[in-house]
Design a protein around this motif. Structure first.
Motif, PDB file in Angstrom:
ATOM      1  N   UNK A   9       5.005  -6.162  14.999  1.00 45.82           N
ATOM      2  CA  UNK A   9       3.728  -6.518  14.584  1.00 45.82           C
ATOM      3  C   UNK A   9       3.100  -5.744  13.427  1.00 45.82           C
ATOM      4  N   UNK A  10       2.969  -4.613  13.878  1.00 46.13           N
ATOM      5  CA  UNK A  10       2.072  -3.417  12.981  1.00 46.13           C
ATOM      6  C   UNK A  10       2.849  -2.923  11.800  1.00 46.13           C
ATOM      7  N   UNK A  11       4.637  -2.927  11.994  1.00 43.11           N
ATOM      8  CA  UNK A  11       5.006  -2.732  10.931  1.00 43.11           C
ATOM      9  C   UNK A  11       5.071  -3.913   9.909  1.00 43.11           C
ATOM     10  N   UNK A  12       5.124  -4.827  10.355  1.00 37.66           N
ATOM     11  CA  UNK A  12       5.122  -6.033   9.415  1.00 37.66           C
ATOM     12  C   UNK A  12       3.838  -6.337   9.061  1.00 37.66           C
ATOM     13  N   UNK A  13       2.634  -6.143   9.352  1.00 40.12           N
ATOM     14  CA  UNK A  13       1.477  -6.194   8.935  1.00 40.12           C
ATOM     15  C   UNK A  13       1.134  -5.149   7.874  1.00 40.12           C
ATOM     16  N   UNK A  14       1.801  -3.877   8.038  1.00 41.05           N
ATOM     17  CA  UNK A  14       1.552  -2.572   7.191  1.00 41.05           C
ATOM     18  C   UNK A  14       2.224  -3.120   5.986  1.00 41.05           C
ATOM     19  N   UNK A  15       3.401  -3.671   6.194  1.00 39.88           N
ATOM     20  CA  UNK A  15       4.248  -3.951   4.845  1.00 39.88           C
ATOM     21  C   UNK A  15       3.493  -5.044   3.946  1.00 39.88           C
ATOM     22  N   UNK A  16       2.843  -6.037   4.583  1.00 40.81           N
ATOM     23  CA  UNK A  16       2.111  -6.862   3.807  1.00 40.81           C
ATOM     24  C   UNK A  16       0.717  -6.236   3.209  1.00 40.81           C
ATOM     25  N   UNK A  17       0.364  -5.380   3.894  1.00 40.73           N
ATOM     26  CA  UNK A  17      -1.203  -4.576   3.504  1.00 40.73           C
ATOM     27  C   UNK A  17      -0.599  -3.629   2.213  1.00 40.73           C
ATOM     28  N   UNK A  18       0.397  -3.079   2.316  1.00 46.63           N
ATOM     29  CA  UNK A  18       0.829  -2.199   1.280  1.00 46.63           C
ATOM     30  C   UNK A  18       1.045  -3.043  -0.011  1.00 46.63           C
ATOM     31  N   UNK A  19       1.726  -4.228   0.160  1.00 46.87           N
ATOM     32  CA  UNK A  19       2.004  -5.084  -1.047  1.00 46.87           C
ATOM     33  C   UNK A  19       0.666  -5.555  -1.622  1.00 46.87           C
ATOM     34  N   UNK A  20      -0.187  -5.901  -0.920  1.00 44.64           N
ATOM     35  CA  UNK A  20      -1.701  -6.432  -1.327  1.00 44.64           C
ATOM     36  C   UNK A  20      -2.618  -5.037  -2.079  1.00 44.64           C
ATOM     37  N   UNK A  21      -2.102  -3.858  -1.575  1.00 49.60           N
ATOM     38  CA  UNK A  21      -2.850  -2.805  -2.014  1.00 49.60           C
ATOM     39  C   UNK A  21      -2.292  -2.247  -3.290  1.00 49.60           C
ATOM     40  N   UNK A 396      -3.001   5.392  28.381  1.00 50.08           N
ATOM     41  CA  UNK A 396      -3.841   5.747  27.209  1.00 50.08           C
ATOM     42  C   UNK A 396      -3.674   4.394  26.409  1.00 50.08           C
ATOM     43  N   UNK A 397      -4.956   4.333  25.715  1.00 49.27           N
ATOM     44  CA  UNK A 397      -5.151   3.026  24.962  1.00 49.27           C
ATOM     45  C   UNK A 397      -4.376   2.930  23.711  1.00 49.27           C
ATOM     46  N   UNK A 398      -4.087   1.955  23.226  1.00 46.21           N
ATOM     47  CA  UNK A 398      -3.315   1.787  21.926  1.00 46.21           C
ATOM     48  C   UNK A 398      -4.195   2.191  20.865  1.00 46.21           C
ATOM     49  N   UNK A 399      -5.540   1.842  20.936  1.00 48.52           N
ATOM     50  CA  UNK A 399      -6.472   2.574  20.037  1.00 48.52           C
ATOM     51  C   UNK A 399      -7.358   3.243  20.574  1.00 48.52           C
ATOM     52  N   UNK A 414       1.389   5.289  21.430  1.00 45.68           N
ATOM     53  CA  UNK A 414       2.612   4.619  21.243  1.00 45.68           C
ATOM     54  C   UNK A 414       3.792   4.606  20.310  1.00 45.68           C
ATOM     55  N   UNK A 415       4.770   4.202  20.430  1.00 47.72           N
ATOM     56  CA  UNK A 415       5.904   4.561  19.229  1.00 47.72           C
ATOM     57  C   UNK A 415       5.621   3.957  18.052  1.00 47.72           C
ATOM     58  N   UNK A 416       4.724   3.069  17.990  1.00 48.31           N
ATOM     59  CA  UNK A 416       4.577   2.445  16.596  1.00 48.31           C
ATOM     60  C   UNK A 416       3.090   2.844  16.323  1.00 48.31           C
ATOM     61  N   UNK A 417       2.754   4.164  16.724  1.00 49.24           N
ATOM     62  CA  UNK A 417       1.317   4.471  16.446  1.00 49.24           C
ATOM     63  C   UNK A 417       1.204   4.728  14.919  1.00 49.24           C
ATOM     64  N   UNK A 418       2.190   5.303  14.104  1.00 45.07           N
ATOM     65  CA  UNK A 418       2.240   5.547  12.640  1.00 45.07           C
ATOM     66  C   UNK A 418       1.870   4.078  12.061  1.00 45.07           C
ATOM     67  N   UNK A 419       2.625   3.010  12.203  1.00 40.00           N
ATOM     68  CA  UNK A 419       2.525   1.994  11.682  1.00 40.00           C
ATOM     69  C   UNK A 419       0.917   1.359  11.867  1.00 40.00           C
ATOM     70  N   UNK A 420       0.362   1.491  13.278  1.00 38.85           N
ATOM     71  CA  UNK A 420      -0.950   1.198  13.367  1.00 38.85           C
ATOM     72  C   UNK A 420      -2.232   1.943  12.532  1.00 38.85           C
ATOM     73  N   UNK A 438      -5.053   9.351   8.379  1.00 39.16           N
ATOM     74  CA  UNK A 438      -4.766   9.593   9.794  1.00 39.16           C
ATOM     75  C   UNK A 438      -6.148   9.139  10.588  1.00 39.16           C
ATOM     76  N   UNK A 439      -7.203   8.573   9.972  1.00 36.71           N
ATOM     77  CA  UNK A 439      -8.162   8.042  10.704  1.00 36.71           C
ATOM     78  C   UNK A 439      -9.347   9.041  10.828  1.00 36.71           C
ATOM     79  N   UNK A 440      -9.039  10.073  10.295  1.00 34.79           N
ATOM     80  CA  UNK A 440     -10.310  11.239  10.272  1.00 34.79           C
ATOM     81  C   UNK A 440     -11.589  10.734   9.626  1.00 34.79           C
ATOM     82  N   UNK A 441     -12.657  10.867  10.083  1.00 31.09           N
ATOM     83  CA  UNK A 441     -13.691  10.159   9.616  1.00 31.09           C
ATOM     84  C   UNK A 441     -15.104  11.414   9.792  1.00 31.09           C
ATOM     85  N   UNK A 442     -15.154  12.161   9.030  1.00 31.11           N
ATOM     86  CA  UNK A 442     -16.204  13.316   9.284  1.00 31.11           C
ATOM     87  C   UNK A 442     -17.239  12.995   8.341  1.00 31.11           C
TER      88      UNK A 442
END
Length: 472
Positions: A9-21, A396-399, A414-420, A438-442
Motif C-alpha cells: 500500500x505505502x509503496x504504491x501510494x508513494x509512487x503515485x505521489x512522486x509522479x504528481x510531485x 509500537x504504532x505504525x505512525x 515497521x519494514x515499510x516505514x521508509x515508504x510511509x 524524515x518528518x522532523x518538525x522544529x
C-alpha cells in the motif's frame, strides 16, 4: 482490504505521489538536472536530497517559502533549527546591515565577538559553560570538543550512542554501529558504541573497556537526526557520574537541544557538562558553531599558554557575530517558554488524532492518553511517560509522534516505514507544508497558532486517508 494489497500500500501510494510531485515541480526538476552537471547528484547537502528530486526555493519571508515553481509553503523545518527566527526578521537584518556598513573580513579581532561570547557564556553558564570558542558549524564544534578531551585526558576512546549525529563527520546510525566498515565520512577516532537511553547496556560497555582508556562520553540529550528521542533524566545523571568516576569528560552536544531551555538543556536537566557544543540558531540564522566548558579544559586553547591550535578564517566573522547578538536578545527566556508550550500543545493535538483513529495501542486503565513518548531504535518500546508503563516492542504504532518542547518528529515503524515516511512528506507538500523528509518538525518564532492548526489538519487528513493501512 486484502493482505497482499496492504503489504504494498505505502509503496504504491508513494509512487503515485512522486509522479504528481514531478508534474507540479517542473522547474525544480530542470534546475536539479542542470545542477548535476556541476555537483554530484546536483546536490551539495545530503540531507536535502529527496526522490524524485528536491524542491528549489526562490525566496522566503516570515514563515513562508516560495519555490521556483511558484508555490508558497508554510515552513515547518526552520532550517533544521538554525532558522528559528524565520526568513525575514527585521532586527537581525538591521544588525547585520549595520555591522557590514563598517566593513567585513578584517583578518583581525572585532568587537562583535567579545559581545557575543559574553552573551553565550552568561546564557549557558548553568549548563557548565565557563569559556567559549566560536567555529563555523556544529560539526566543527564537536570536532574541537573531542580534540579538547583527547588532549586534556591523554586518552583515545570516545563513547558514542546509537542514532547519534554530531555533524557531517560524526554520524552513528545503527547500521554504522553494526558495521563500522560501511562507506562513511566519519573521522577515524577510536569510537566505542552503546545503545542510547540504556543504562545497563552502557554500563556493560564501559566495564569492558581497558582501564584508564576513556577520554570522553559524547551524546545529544535529545537526538535530532535520531528521531527526536530525548535522554531520560536518569540516563543523563548516570553518564555524568560515569564520566566523573572514570576521569573522562562529558561532552553534551546541544547544537539543537540548547533551544529547549532558557539556559540550555543541561541546566534544565540539572546536570553540568564538562564540554558543550553549540550551533544552529545561536548564530542568528548565519553560519555558526561554538564549543566550550570548564575553564581548565578550555585553557588548552589559550594561544598565550598552549600549543593546541584552533584556527578558522570565519570563526569571528562579523555577519554571524552581529546576527547572533541580535538573535539571543530575541530568543530570550520568555520566547523559549512560549515556543516550547506551542510545541507541547501541538504534540498533544497530533497524539489525539492517532488515539482517536485507533493508531496508538491499548494501554492500562488510568494511564494518560495524552502524554506519550516513544523510543524506537533500541529495541523499540512504547512508553507512557506519566506513569512509566512500557508496552512490548510489537505494540509500537505504525505512525507516532516523538519529541520534546518545540522539537517534534512524525515517525513510522515497521519494514515499510521508509515508504510511509516518504508518503507523509509528499502529502504535506501537497498541502503546501514544508518539513524535513524524515518528518522532523522544529518549530520557529515566525509560526502562528493558525499555522500550527493548518499542520494538524493536514496530519488529520493523512491519517483518515490511510487509516485502514496504518492499522494493519
Amino acid at each position: 482490504m486484502a493482505h497482499n494489497k496492504l503489504s504494498t500500500y505505502a509503496t504504491d501510494a508513494l509512487t503515485a505521489a512522486r509522479l504528481e510531485y514531478a508534474k507540479r515541480n517542473a522547474e525544480s526538476e530542470r534546475l536539479q538536472s542542470e545542477g548535476a552537471s556541476y555537483m554530484p547528484g546536483g546536490n551539495t547537502r545530503t540531507i536535502l536530497h529527496v526522490l524524485p528530486f528536491p524542491i528549489t526555493f526562490a525566496s522566503g519571508e516570515g514563515a513562508k517559502l516560495t519555490s521556483v515553481d511558484g508555490d508558497t509553503y508554510l515552513d515547518f523545518l526552520g532550517e533544521y533549527s538554525a532558522g528559528i527566527f524565520g526568513h525575514s526578521n527585521e532586527d537581525i537584518k538591521a544588525a547585520v546591515s549595520a555591522a557590514m556598513d563598517k566593513g567585513w573580513n578584517f583578518g583581525g579581532q572585532c568587537t562583535y565577538e567579545k559581545v557575543l561570547a559574553k552573551k553565550v557564556v552568561e546564557r549557558f553558564y548553568e549548563s557548565g559553560l565557563e569559556l567559549v570558542r566560536f567555529t563555523n558549524s556544529g560539526t566543527e564544534s564537536n570536532t574541537m570538543a573531542i580534540a579538547a578531551a583527547l588532549n586534556f585526558t591523554g586518552r583515545k576512546k570516545i563513547l558514542v550512542f546509537t542514532g547519534g549525529y554530531h555533524g557531517g563527520t560524526l554520524i552513528f546510525p545503527s547500521e554504522y554501529i553494526q558495521n563500522p566498515n560501511v562507506p562513511n565520512s566519519n573521522l577515524p577516532h577510536d569510537f566505542v558504541f552503546a545503545p542510547y537511553n540504556n543504562m545497563a547496556a552502557t554500563q556493560e560497555v564501559i566495564d569492558n573497556l581497558p582501564a584508564v582508556s576513556l577520554a570522553a562520553i559524547l551524546l545529544e540529550p535529545l537526538q535530532g537526526s535520531g528521531g527526536c528521542r530525548a535522554a531520560s533524566p536518569e540516563f543523563l545523571r548516570f553518564l555524568r557520574k560515569q564520566a566523573t568516576d572514570l576521569g573522562a569528560l562529558l561532552i553534551v552536544d546541544e547544537v539543537m537541544a540548547s533551544r529547549l531551555g532558557p539556559n540550555g538543556y543541561c541546566a534544565t536537566a540539572g546536570i553540568k557538562a564538562d564540554l558543550i557544543s553549540f550551533g544552529k540558531y545561536i548564530g542568528g540564522g548565519m553560519t555558526f558553531g561554538a564549543f566550550g566548558g570548564r575553564r581548565d579544559v578550555m585553557a588548552l586553547f589559550d594561544p598565550s599558554k598552549s600549543p593546541v591550535q584552533h584556527p578558522g578564517t570565519y570563526n569571528n566573522n562579523i555577519v554571524t557575530m552581529s546576527a547572533g547578538i541580535a538573535g539571543l536578545d530575541i530568543y530570550d527566556a520568555a520566547a523559549v517558554a512560549a515556543l516550547n508550550a506551542r510545541g507541547r500543545d501541538m504534540k498533544i493535538k497530533l497524539q489525539e488524532i492517532l488515539i482517536r483513529n485507533g493508531l496508538y495501542p491499548e494501554h492500562p486503565a488510568g494511564a494518560s492518553r495524552k502524554i506519550l513518548e516513544i523510543d524506537s531504535l533500541n529495541g523499540p518500546t512504547f512508553v507512557l511517560s506519566q506513569d512509566g508503563i512500557s508496552a512490548t516492542d510489537e505494540l509500537l504504532p505504525k505512525m507516532f509522534i516523538a519529541g520534546e518542547g518545540s522539537l517534534l518528529n512524525v515517525r513510522f515503524s515497521g519494514v515499510d516505514r521508509a515508504s510511509w515516511q516518504g508518503l507523509f512528506y509528499h502529502h504535506m507538500l501537497q498541502r503546501n507544508i514544508y518539513l524535513a523528509a524524515r518528518g522532523y518538525t522544529p518549530l520557529h518564532l515566525a509560526l502562528t497558532d493558525s499555522d500550527v492548526d493548518q499542520y494538524v489538519a493536514a496530519v488529520d487528513e493523512f491519517v483518515k486517508l490511510h487509516r485502514e493501512a496504518l492499522l494493519f
